[in-house]
Scaffold this motif. Structure first.
Motif, PDB file in Angstrom:
ATOM      1  N   GLU A  87     -34.406 -13.076  30.045  1.00 46.33           N
ATOM      2  CA  GLU A  87     -35.756 -13.237  29.157  1.00 46.33           C
ATOM      3  C   GLU A  87     -35.438 -14.185  28.126  1.00 46.33           C
ATOM      4  O   GLU A  87     -36.034 -15.183  27.971  1.00 46.33           O
ATOM      5  CB  GLU A  87     -36.008 -11.991  28.469  1.00 46.33           C
ATOM      6  N   SER A  88     -33.984 -14.302  27.778  1.00 43.18           N
ATOM      7  CA  SER A  88     -33.561 -15.201  26.729  1.00 43.18           C
ATOM      8  C   SER A  88     -33.368 -16.608  27.442  1.00 43.18           C
ATOM      9  O   SER A  88     -33.980 -17.764  26.620  1.00 43.18           O
ATOM     10  CB  SER A  88     -32.234 -14.854  26.246  1.00 43.18           C
ATOM     11  N   THR A  89     -32.922 -16.827  28.528  1.00 44.00           N
ATOM     12  CA  THR A  89     -32.905 -17.996  29.170  1.00 44.00           C
ATOM     13  C   THR A  89     -34.347 -18.512  29.572  1.00 44.00           C
ATOM     14  O   THR A  89     -34.514 -19.732  29.212  1.00 44.00           O
ATOM     15  CB  THR A  89     -32.244 -17.965  30.569  1.00 44.00           C
ATOM     16  N   GLY A 119     -38.483 -16.019  11.676  1.00 43.96           N
ATOM     17  CA  GLY A 119     -37.334 -16.269  11.620  1.00 43.96           C
ATOM     18  C   GLY A 119     -37.304 -17.775  12.119  1.00 43.96           C
ATOM     19  O   GLY A 119     -38.225 -18.568  12.144  1.00 43.96           O
ATOM     20  N   GLN A 120     -35.974 -18.042  12.225  1.00 47.81           N
ATOM     21  CA  GLN A 120     -35.397 -19.473  12.553  1.00 47.81           C
ATOM     22  C   GLN A 120     -34.096 -19.376  13.272  1.00 47.81           C
ATOM     23  O   GLN A 120     -33.392 -18.384  13.214  1.00 47.81           O
ATOM     24  CB  GLN A 120     -35.377 -20.467  11.174  1.00 47.81           C
ATOM     25  N   CYS A 121     -34.064 -20.445  14.087  1.00 45.91           N
ATOM     26  CA  CYS A 121     -32.544 -20.431  14.881  1.00 45.91           C
ATOM     27  C   CYS A 121     -32.254 -22.003  15.087  1.00 45.91           C
ATOM     28  O   CYS A 121     -33.419 -22.769  15.244  1.00 45.91           O
ATOM     29  CB  CYS A 121     -32.387 -19.572  16.141  1.00 45.91           C
ATOM     30  N   TYR A 122     -30.836 -22.362  14.903  1.00 43.58           N
ATOM     31  CA  TYR A 122     -30.645 -23.717  14.924  1.00 43.58           C
ATOM     32  C   TYR A 122     -29.329 -23.467  15.930  1.00 43.58           C
ATOM     33  O   TYR A 122     -28.517 -23.050  15.844  1.00 43.58           O
ATOM     34  CB  TYR A 122     -30.320 -24.154  13.531  1.00 43.58           C
ATOM     35  N   TRP A 123     -29.352 -24.909  16.665  1.00 44.26           N
ATOM     36  CA  TRP A 123     -28.100 -25.226  17.320  1.00 44.26           C
ATOM     37  C   TRP A 123     -28.229 -26.953  17.118  1.00 44.26           C
ATOM     38  O   TRP A 123     -28.546 -27.677  18.152  1.00 44.26           O
ATOM     39  CB  TRP A 123     -27.675 -25.058  18.746  1.00 44.26           C
ATOM     40  N   MET A 124     -27.785 -27.337  15.893  1.00 46.62           N
ATOM     41  CA  MET A 124     -28.090 -28.877  15.540  1.00 46.62           C
ATOM     42  C   MET A 124     -26.501 -29.302  15.428  1.00 46.62           C
ATOM     43  O   MET A 124     -25.844 -29.035  14.286  1.00 46.62           O
ATOM     44  CB  MET A 124     -28.751 -29.048  14.367  1.00 46.62           C
ATOM     45  N   VAL A 169     -31.541 -25.102  26.589  1.00 43.27           N
ATOM     46  CA  VAL A 169     -31.309 -23.908  27.573  1.00 43.27           C
ATOM     47  C   VAL A 169     -29.775 -23.544  27.609  1.00 43.27           C
ATOM     48  O   VAL A 169     -29.443 -22.529  27.673  1.00 43.27           O
ATOM     49  CB  VAL A 169     -31.873 -24.228  29.012  1.00 43.27           C
ATOM     50  N   GLU A 170     -29.085 -24.567  27.771  1.00 45.41           N
ATOM     51  CA  GLU A 170     -27.636 -24.495  28.090  1.00 45.41           C
ATOM     52  C   GLU A 170     -26.902 -23.944  26.875  1.00 45.41           C
ATOM     53  O   GLU A 170     -26.326 -23.106  27.019  1.00 45.41           O
ATOM     54  CB  GLU A 170     -26.887 -25.706  28.618  1.00 45.41           C
ATOM     55  N   GLN A 171     -27.309 -24.366  25.687  1.00 44.66           N
ATOM     56  CA  GLN A 171     -26.462 -24.148  24.384  1.00 44.66           C
ATOM     57  C   GLN A 171     -27.256 -23.332  23.443  1.00 44.66           C
ATOM     58  O   GLN A 171     -26.931 -22.387  22.964  1.00 44.66           O
ATOM     59  CB  GLN A 171     -26.019 -25.512  23.645  1.00 44.66           C
ATOM     60  N   HIS A 172     -28.458 -23.814  23.154  1.00 50.49           N
ATOM     61  CA  HIS A 172     -29.355 -23.109  22.355  1.00 50.49           C
ATOM     62  C   HIS A 172     -29.717 -21.739  22.531  1.00 50.49           C
ATOM     63  O   HIS A 172     -30.235 -21.091  21.757  1.00 50.49           O
ATOM     64  CB  HIS A 172     -30.496 -23.939  21.731  1.00 50.49           C
ATOM     65  N   VAL A 173     -29.841 -21.587  23.833  1.00 44.10           N
ATOM     66  CA  VAL A 173     -30.056 -20.138  24.265  1.00 44.10           C
ATOM     67  C   VAL A 173     -29.128 -19.250  23.418  1.00 44.10           C
ATOM     68  O   VAL A 173     -29.785 -17.899  23.236  1.00 44.10           O
ATOM     69  CB  VAL A 173     -29.577 -19.906  25.822  1.00 44.10           C
ATOM     70  N   HIS A 174     -28.139 -19.309  22.912  1.00 47.38           N
ATOM     71  CA  HIS A 174     -27.432 -18.294  22.195  1.00 47.38           C
ATOM     72  C   HIS A 174     -28.061 -17.669  21.136  1.00 47.38           C
ATOM     73  O   HIS A 174     -28.293 -16.681  20.644  1.00 47.38           O
ATOM     74  CB  HIS A 174     -25.844 -18.870  21.782  1.00 47.38           C
ATOM     75  N   ASN A 175     -28.467 -18.885  20.389  1.00 41.81           N
ATOM     76  CA  ASN A 175     -29.360 -18.614  18.945  1.00 41.81           C
ATOM     77  C   ASN A 175     -30.682 -18.027  19.417  1.00 41.81           C
ATOM     78  O   ASN A 175     -31.235 -16.996  18.719  1.00 41.81           O
ATOM     79  CB  ASN A 175     -29.613 -19.832  18.359  1.00 41.81           C
ATOM     80  N   CYS A 192     -32.837 -27.569  17.664  1.00 42.10           N
ATOM     81  CA  CYS A 192     -31.767 -27.819  18.277  1.00 42.10           C
ATOM     82  C   CYS A 192     -31.443 -29.510  18.450  1.00 42.10           C
ATOM     83  O   CYS A 192     -32.625 -30.156  18.936  1.00 42.10           O
ATOM     84  CB  CYS A 192     -31.457 -27.348  19.735  1.00 42.10           C
ATOM     85  N   SER A 193     -30.388 -30.022  18.270  1.00 42.82           N
ATOM     86  CA  SER A 193     -30.217 -31.391  18.454  1.00 42.82           C
ATOM     87  C   SER A 193     -28.748 -31.815  18.802  1.00 42.82           C
ATOM     88  O   SER A 193     -27.847 -31.312  18.572  1.00 42.82           O
ATOM     89  CB  SER A 193     -30.357 -32.155  16.973  1.00 42.82           C
ATOM     90  N   HIS A 194     -28.598 -32.930  19.375  1.00 44.82           N
ATOM     91  CA  HIS A 194     -27.442 -33.631  19.837  1.00 44.82           C
ATOM     92  C   HIS A 194     -27.187 -34.962  19.301  1.00 44.82           C
ATOM     93  O   HIS A 194     -27.758 -35.950  19.911  1.00 44.82           O
ATOM     94  CB  HIS A 194     -27.242 -33.618  21.221  1.00 44.82           C
ATOM     95  N   PHE A 195     -26.890 -35.268  18.032  1.00 44.56           N
ATOM     96  CA  PHE A 195     -26.909 -36.576  17.383  1.00 44.56           C
ATOM     97  C   PHE A 195     -25.376 -36.714  16.818  1.00 44.56           C
ATOM     98  O   PHE A 195     -24.803 -35.780  15.979  1.00 44.56           O
ATOM     99  CB  PHE A 195     -27.653 -36.689  16.164  1.00 44.56           C
ATOM    100  N   ARG A 196     -24.759 -37.685  17.019  1.00 44.87           N
ATOM    101  CA  ARG A 196     -23.303 -37.910  16.475  1.00 44.87           C
ATOM    102  C   ARG A 196     -23.579 -38.545  15.184  1.00 44.87           C
ATOM    103  O   ARG A 196     -24.626 -39.427  14.716  1.00 44.87           O
ATOM    104  CB  ARG A 196     -22.692 -39.298  17.294  1.00 44.87           C
TER     105      ARG A 196
END
Length: 423
Positions: free
Chosen positions: A366-368, A200-205, A241-247, A297-301
């Motif tokens: 567990e997810s966190t 699988g794969q998961c993203y928060w970019m 941890v704070e954001q990508h935990v959802h995915n 996951c990434s935080h790029f403007r």
């Protein structure tokens, strides 16, 4: 779940393990279990953490109560800064004498006569607040993520076990678990519609979440860091941890278990604000059947965005949002309610007995912790096993005493993979 996270924890061992957090001071005078005030049909809710998420969760709770026909009163408010608590209280008809500030604000909220709490302070504080609430016999709606390190994970698991013993409701802010289309999707996966999961794969970019509030003269290290809590690992856990935990949570829901190990890379190349968190992480999680999941996951403007997840099985695949592809293809076509409200409907229904009982303490822990495991890998450059991280790691972020006052504290520098030590 791991054997460690599901084993029975005695009341004595729990008290011993949480003494440092100050939870034992809350024992005297509190009931061991509470449904809600026997003399009233109104659930009194306390809010711990009156920033953006606390205010949002309050609104979601009140909307849920209206939809479900359940009487709810916002009874008390607490925040590090008392003026925030007072301002939030004024908007919800809470008198100032039930609004509390300082590091011990949660104690005032818990002692005020509440039946349930919303804990939405920065993630680094949530293990303390959750443990104290359970000790006090309160139901809990706990925002995600619920910890920032292995120490916090273990405290949350112990408190979740005690919540089970006390028959308390615990609902987490991983709202996707309360969305009908996703519930129907995951039920089919667990029933074997796409076969055994093999990857699988998961993203928060996405764009950056930036906290760069001014440091005024005389402001202490800790006050400034808490004001800019998303900039520091000890307060937010980093954006993996704070954001990508959802995915990551969605992937764990599909697999029905946590990963057994992880390896990854990451760094900080473009963040303009002070702080020590990364702006990108790439992690490979391995599960006990050999399946691997890629996490980005990434935080790029100005960069491309992608916020999705998916799993692949031996008979098909799914994006986990309401459809299956393969020999058992399916697409959700039913009514889909707002999950931010539905999670509070479920919480209130559990408290009143009008719905099924919920205790999501272990699940969100567990997810966190999976996200924390990924961050530990990217910070150190090491492949790390789950069992070592939760049973042997001594990592505990933040000041030694989290319950005193604003004062001096120098966080670690930005991690350097291959140089930052594994603790």
């Amino acid at each position: 779940m791991s054997e460690r996270s599901t084993k029975h924890v005695s009341r004595r061992s729990f008290l011993k393990g949480t003494a440092a957090a100050g939870a034992t001071t809350l024992m005297t005078g509190f009931a061991s279990h509470v449904a809600h005030a026997a003399a009233s049909d109104t659930i009194k809710v306390g809010v711990i953490g009156c920033g953006g998420r606390g205010r949002g969760a309050t609104g979601n709770c009140l909307e849920a109560a209206k939809k479900a026909g359940i009487n709810v009163q916002i009874w008390a408010c607490g925040d590090l800064w008392k003026d925030r608590a007072v301002n939030h209280g004024k908007k919800n008809n809470v008198p100032e004498d039930r609004c509390f500030g300082g590091f011990d604000n949660y104690k005032g909220v818990l002692a005020s006569g509440v039946d349930s709490i919303i804990t939405a302070a920065p993630p680094g504080f949530r293990p303390y607040h959750f443990a104290a609430a359970v000790m006090a016999g309160k139901h809990v709606f706990m925002e995600k993520p619920v910890c920032v390190d292995p120490w916090g994970y273990n405290q949350v698991c112990k408190a979740a076990d005690m919540a089970t013993e006390k028959k308390l409701t615990v609902v987490a802010g991983t709202q996707r678990r309360h969305r009908t289309r996703r519930q129907e999707n995951l039920k089919r996966i667990h029933d074997g519609a796409i076969g055994e999961l093999v990857g699988g794969q998961c993203y928060w970019m996405g764009g950056p979440v930036t906290h760069n509030r001014k440091r005024n003269p005389g402001m202490s290290d800790i006050e400034w860091q808490c004001l800019n809590w998303y900039a520091w690992c000890w307060t937010c856990g980093d954006h993996i941890v704070e954001q990508h935990v959802h995915n990551i949570d969605m992937v764990l829901w599909a697999f029905g278990k946590h990963p057994v190990s992880a390896i990854g890379i990451g760094g900080r190349t473009a963040r303009p604000e002070p702080g020590n968190i990364f702006d990108h992480h790439a992690v490979e999680f391995e599960f006990d059947n050999g399946a691997r999941v890629a996490s980005y996951c990434s935080h790029f403007r100005g960069a491309s965005h992608r916020v999705t997840e998916g799993v692949v099985g031996t008979k098909g695949k799914s994006g986990l949002g309401g459809s299956l592809e393969g020999e058992n293809a399916w697409k959700f076509e039913g009514e889909d309610l707002n999950p931010y409200v539905q999670e509070h409907i479920d919480c209130l229904g559990s408290i009143t007995g009008k719905g099924k009982h919920w205790n999501e303490g272990h699940q969100v822990a567990e997810s966190t912790m999976s996200a924390v495991l990924g961050r530990m890998c990217t910070y150190t450059g090491r492949q790390i096993k789950w069992d070592w991280a939760v049973n042997s790691s001594k990592l505990k972020l933040g000041p030694a005493n989290m319950n005193v006052a604003f004062g001096p504290f120098t966080p670690p520098p930005v991690a350097v993979p291959g140089q930052t030590k594994l603790i």
